[in-house]
Design a protein around this motif. Structure first.
Motif, PDB file in Angstrom:
ATOM      1  N   VAL A  96       0.860  -1.184   0.000  1.00 41.74           N
ATOM      2  CA  VAL A  96       0.000   0.000   0.000  1.00 41.74           C
ATOM      3  C   VAL A  96       0.897   1.234   0.000  1.00 41.74           C
ATOM      4  CG1 VAL A  96      -1.711   1.336   1.287  1.00 41.74           C
ATOM      5  CG2 VAL A  96      -1.907  -1.146   1.177  1.00 41.74           C
ATOM      6  N   ILE A  97       0.627   2.139  -0.944  1.00 47.82           N
ATOM      7  CA  ILE A  97       1.352   3.407  -1.028  1.00 47.82           C
ATOM      8  C   ILE A  97       0.413   4.491  -0.501  1.00 47.82           C
ATOM      9  CG2 ILE A  97       2.497   5.056  -2.538  1.00 47.82           C
ATOM     10  CD1 ILE A  97       2.865   2.696  -4.550  1.00 47.82           C
ATOM     11  N   ARG A  98       0.862   5.206   0.528  1.00 48.77           N
ATOM     12  CA  ARG A  98       0.067   6.294   1.116  1.00 48.77           C
ATOM     13  C   ARG A  98       0.706   7.623   0.737  1.00 48.77           C
ATOM     14  NH1 ARG A  98      -3.191   5.694   5.827  1.00 48.77           N
ATOM     15  NH2 ARG A  98      -2.202   7.562   6.675  1.00 48.77           N
ATOM     16  N   VAL A  99      -0.120   8.500   0.178  1.00 48.25           N
ATOM     17  CA  VAL A  99       0.356   9.825  -0.233  1.00 48.25           C
ATOM     18  C   VAL A  99      -0.379  10.871   0.594  1.00 48.25           C
ATOM     19  CG1 VAL A  99       0.626  11.419  -2.153  1.00 48.25           C
ATOM     20  CG2 VAL A  99       0.784   8.953  -2.572  1.00 48.25           C
ATOM     21  N   HIS A 100       0.390  11.741   1.253  1.00 47.72           N
ATOM     22  CA  HIS A 100      -0.151  12.807   2.090  1.00 47.72           C
ATOM     23  C   HIS A 100      -0.055  14.119   1.314  1.00 47.72           C
ATOM     24  CE1 HIS A 100       0.046  10.391   5.904  1.00 47.72           C
ATOM     25  NE2 HIS A 100       0.817   9.689   5.096  1.00 47.72           N
ATOM     26  N   CYS A 101      -1.225  14.707   1.031  1.00 48.66           N
ATOM     27  CA  CYS A 101      -1.294  15.951   0.253  1.00 48.66           C
ATOM     28  C   CYS A 101      -1.980  17.034   1.073  1.00 48.66           C
ATOM     29  CB  CYS A 101      -2.134  15.764  -1.010  1.00 48.66           C
ATOM     30  SG  CYS A 101      -1.676  14.371  -2.018  1.00 48.66           S
ATOM     31  N   ARG A 102      -1.711  18.257   0.690  1.00 50.68           N
ATOM     32  CA  ARG A 102      -2.453  19.373   1.283  1.00 50.68           C
ATOM     33  C   ARG A 102      -2.680  20.418   0.210  1.00 50.68           C
ATOM     34  NH1 ARG A 102       1.537  23.276   2.864  1.00 50.68           N
ATOM     35  NH2 ARG A 102       3.573  22.265   2.824  1.00 50.68           N
ATOM     36  N   GLU A 103      -3.588  21.314   0.517  1.00 42.27           N
ATOM     37  CA  GLU A 103      -3.988  22.360  -0.412  1.00 42.27           C
ATOM     38  C   GLU A 103      -4.392  21.780  -1.770  1.00 42.27           C
ATOM     39  OE1 GLU A 103      -1.970  26.084  -0.485  1.00 42.27           O
ATOM     40  OE2 GLU A 103      -1.166  25.815   1.541  1.00 42.27           O
ATOM     41  N   THR A 104      -5.104  20.668  -1.738  1.00 44.56           N
ATOM     42  CA  THR A 104      -5.550  20.049  -2.984  1.00 44.56           C
ATOM     43  C   THR A 104      -6.646  20.888  -3.633  1.00 44.56           C
ATOM     44  OG1 THR A 104      -7.223  18.703  -1.884  1.00 44.56           O
ATOM     45  CG2 THR A 104      -5.040  17.725  -2.121  1.00 44.56           C
ATOM     46  N   ILE A 105      -6.655  20.885  -4.944  1.00 43.57           N
ATOM     47  CA  ILE A 105      -7.676  21.643  -5.661  1.00 43.57           C
ATOM     48  C   ILE A 105      -9.062  21.075  -5.387  1.00 43.57           C
ATOM     49  CG2 ILE A 105      -7.579  20.374  -7.842  1.00 43.57           C
ATOM     50  CD1 ILE A 105      -7.758  23.215  -9.195  1.00 43.57           C
ATOM     51  N   CYS A 106      -9.149  19.776  -5.175  1.00 47.97           N
ATOM     52  CA  CYS A 106     -10.449  19.138  -4.946  1.00 47.97           C
ATOM     53  C   CYS A 106     -11.075  19.560  -3.614  1.00 47.97           C
ATOM     54  CB  CYS A 106     -10.316  17.622  -5.011  1.00 47.97           C
ATOM     55  SG  CYS A 106      -9.834  16.994  -6.638  1.00 47.97           S
ATOM     56  N   SER A 107     -10.267  19.836  -2.603  1.00 50.68           N
ATOM     57  CA  SER A 107     -10.781  20.231  -1.293  1.00 50.68           C
ATOM     58  C   SER A 107     -10.915  21.743  -1.145  1.00 50.68           C
ATOM     59  CB  SER A 107      -9.866  19.706  -0.177  1.00 50.68           C
ATOM     60  OG  SER A 107      -9.878  18.308  -0.138  1.00 50.68           O
ATOM     61  N   ALA A 108     -10.305  22.490  -2.038  1.00 53.00           N
ATOM     62  CA  ALA A 108     -10.294  23.949  -1.928  1.00 53.00           C
ATOM     63  C   ALA A 108     -11.710  24.517  -1.949  1.00 53.00           C
ATOM     64  CB  ALA A 108      -9.484  24.550  -3.063  1.00 53.00           C
ATOM     65  N   GLY A 109     -11.956  25.430  -1.015  1.00 53.76           N
ATOM     66  CA  GLY A 109     -13.229  26.132  -0.984  1.00 53.76           C
ATOM     67  C   GLY A 109     -14.394  25.339  -0.435  1.00 53.76           C
ATOM     68  N   GLU A 110     -14.156  24.123  -0.028  1.00 51.96           N
ATOM     69  CA  GLU A 110     -15.224  23.281   0.518  1.00 51.96           C
ATOM     70  C   GLU A 110     -15.401  23.594   2.004  1.00 51.96           C
ATOM     71  OE1 GLU A 110     -17.267  20.910  -0.931  1.00 51.96           O
ATOM     72  OE2 GLU A 110     -16.435  21.619  -2.832  1.00 51.96           O
ATOM     73  N   PRO A 111     -16.640  23.577   2.489  1.00 49.26           N
ATOM     74  CA  PRO A 111     -16.857  23.846   3.913  1.00 49.26           C
ATOM     75  C   PRO A 111     -16.393  22.682   4.795  1.00 49.26           C
ATOM     76  CG  PRO A 111     -18.923  23.252   2.849  1.00 49.26           C
ATOM     77  CD  PRO A 111     -17.888  23.350   1.761  1.00 49.26           C
ATOM     78  N   GLU A 112     -16.044  22.994   6.027  1.00 49.82           N
ATOM     79  CA  GLU A 112     -15.668  21.967   7.008  1.00 49.82           C
ATOM     80  C   GLU A 112     -16.777  20.933   7.088  1.00 49.82           C
ATOM     81  OE1 GLU A 112     -13.145  20.100   9.576  1.00 49.82           O
ATOM     82  OE2 GLU A 112     -12.702  21.969   8.564  1.00 49.82           O
ATOM     83  N   GLY A 113     -16.406  19.657   7.055  1.00 55.12           N
ATOM     84  CA  GLY A 113     -17.380  18.578   7.135  1.00 55.12           C
ATOM     85  C   GLY A 113     -17.944  18.150   5.793  1.00 55.12           C
ATOM     86  N   SER A 114     -17.555  18.827   4.721  1.00 52.43           N
ATOM     87  CA  SER A 114     -18.035  18.482   3.384  1.00 52.43           C
ATOM     88  C   SER A 114     -17.696  17.022   3.051  1.00 52.43           C
ATOM     89  CB  SER A 114     -17.382  19.397   2.339  1.00 52.43           C
ATOM     90  OG  SER A 114     -17.589  18.909   1.032  1.00 52.43           O
ATOM     91  N   PRO A 115     -18.601  16.335   2.368  1.00 47.01           N
ATOM     92  CA  PRO A 115     -18.309  14.952   1.960  1.00 47.01           C
ATOM     93  C   PRO A 115     -17.461  14.870   0.693  1.00 47.01           C
ATOM     94  CG  PRO A 115     -20.515  15.541   1.272  1.00 47.01           C
ATOM     95  CD  PRO A 115     -19.977  16.719   2.068  1.00 47.01           C
ATOM     96  N   ARG A 116     -17.064  16.005   0.122  1.00 52.74           N
ATOM     97  CA  ARG A 116     -16.293  16.033  -1.125  1.00 52.74           C
ATOM     98  C   ARG A 116     -15.061  15.155  -1.007  1.00 52.74           C
ATOM     99  NH1 ARG A 116     -17.562  17.122  -5.767  1.00 52.74           N
ATOM    100  NH2 ARG A 116     -18.668  18.985  -5.117  1.00 52.74           N
ATOM    101  N   LYS A 117     -14.800  14.366  -2.042  1.00 50.52           N
ATOM    102  CA  LYS A 117     -13.623  13.505  -2.078  1.00 50.52           C
ATOM    103  C   LYS A 117     -12.710  13.940  -3.209  1.00 50.52           C
ATOM    104  CE  LYS A 117     -15.763   9.498  -0.033  1.00 50.52           C
ATOM    105  NZ  LYS A 117     -16.042   8.093  -0.119  1.00 50.52           N
ATOM    106  N   LEU A 118     -11.459  13.564  -3.094  1.00 51.79           N
ATOM    107  CA  LEU A 118     -10.501  13.839  -4.160  1.00 51.79           C
ATOM    108  C   LEU A 118     -10.846  12.976  -5.361  1.00 51.79           C
ATOM    109  CD1 LEU A 118      -7.082  13.787  -2.255  1.00 51.79           C
ATOM    110  CD2 LEU A 118      -8.652  15.702  -2.567  1.00 51.79           C
TER     111      LEU A 118
END
Length: 152
Positions: free
Chosen positions: A88-110
């Motif tokens: 298993v390869i685990r990649v830790h990302c931040r400031e992803t475009i997919c999460s940008a602008g989403e409210p806290e608790g949003s179900p949005r996934k990458l």
């Protein structure tokens, strides 16, 4: 590219593509399409970086991805860590475009981001991977974390 506007667009426009695709195709079909588009982009990145089939170590891959996808590149995301355990390869990302602008608790996934990283990794390791998001900055994590398992 464009003479005056250059090669970048806004997160607002990208998010409109995502939500419009979801409205047109449904959430699951849109996710499949966006992940697929991301994988295609990831394959291009691996080609451009000359790392296809190279077996580049995770430690060496991180700065390449940071430069290509981060603030000096396309600004898709910042890759902070890549680790591998038990296939298993685990990649830790931040400031992803997919999460940008989403409210806290949003179900949005990458989707596109997951696909882009998957495409690069598949080209580097020479194997087909299946990715899933396991942690989200939208749901309390410090990073968006994606796990990839080898499927072929």
């Amino acid at each position: 590219m464009r003479n005056e506007l250059g090669e970048f667009s806004s997160i607002v426009c990208f998010k409109a593509v995502v939500t419009g695709t979801e409205e047109a195709l449904g959430e699951k079909a849109a996710a499949i399409a966006l992940i697929s588009a991301g994988r295609a982009r990831g394959r291009q990145i691996a080609e451009q970086l000359g790392i296809k089939g190279s077996g580049t170590s995770h430690e060496d891959l991180i700065p390449l991805l940071q430069k290509t996808l981060g603030k000096d590149g396309t600004r898709l995301c910042i890759v902070d860590q890549i680790e591998e355990t038990n296939e298993v390869i685990r990649v830790h990302c931040r400031e992803t475009i997919c999460s940008a602008g989403e409210p806290e608790g949003s179900p949005r996934k990458l989707t596109f981001t997951l696909g882009a990283i998957q495409g690069v990794l598949e080209q580097v390791v020479g194997k087909r991977l299946r990715g899933k998001q396991t942690e989200s900055v939208l749901r309390g994590s410090s990073h968006d974390v994606i796990e990839f398992e080898v499927i072929g």
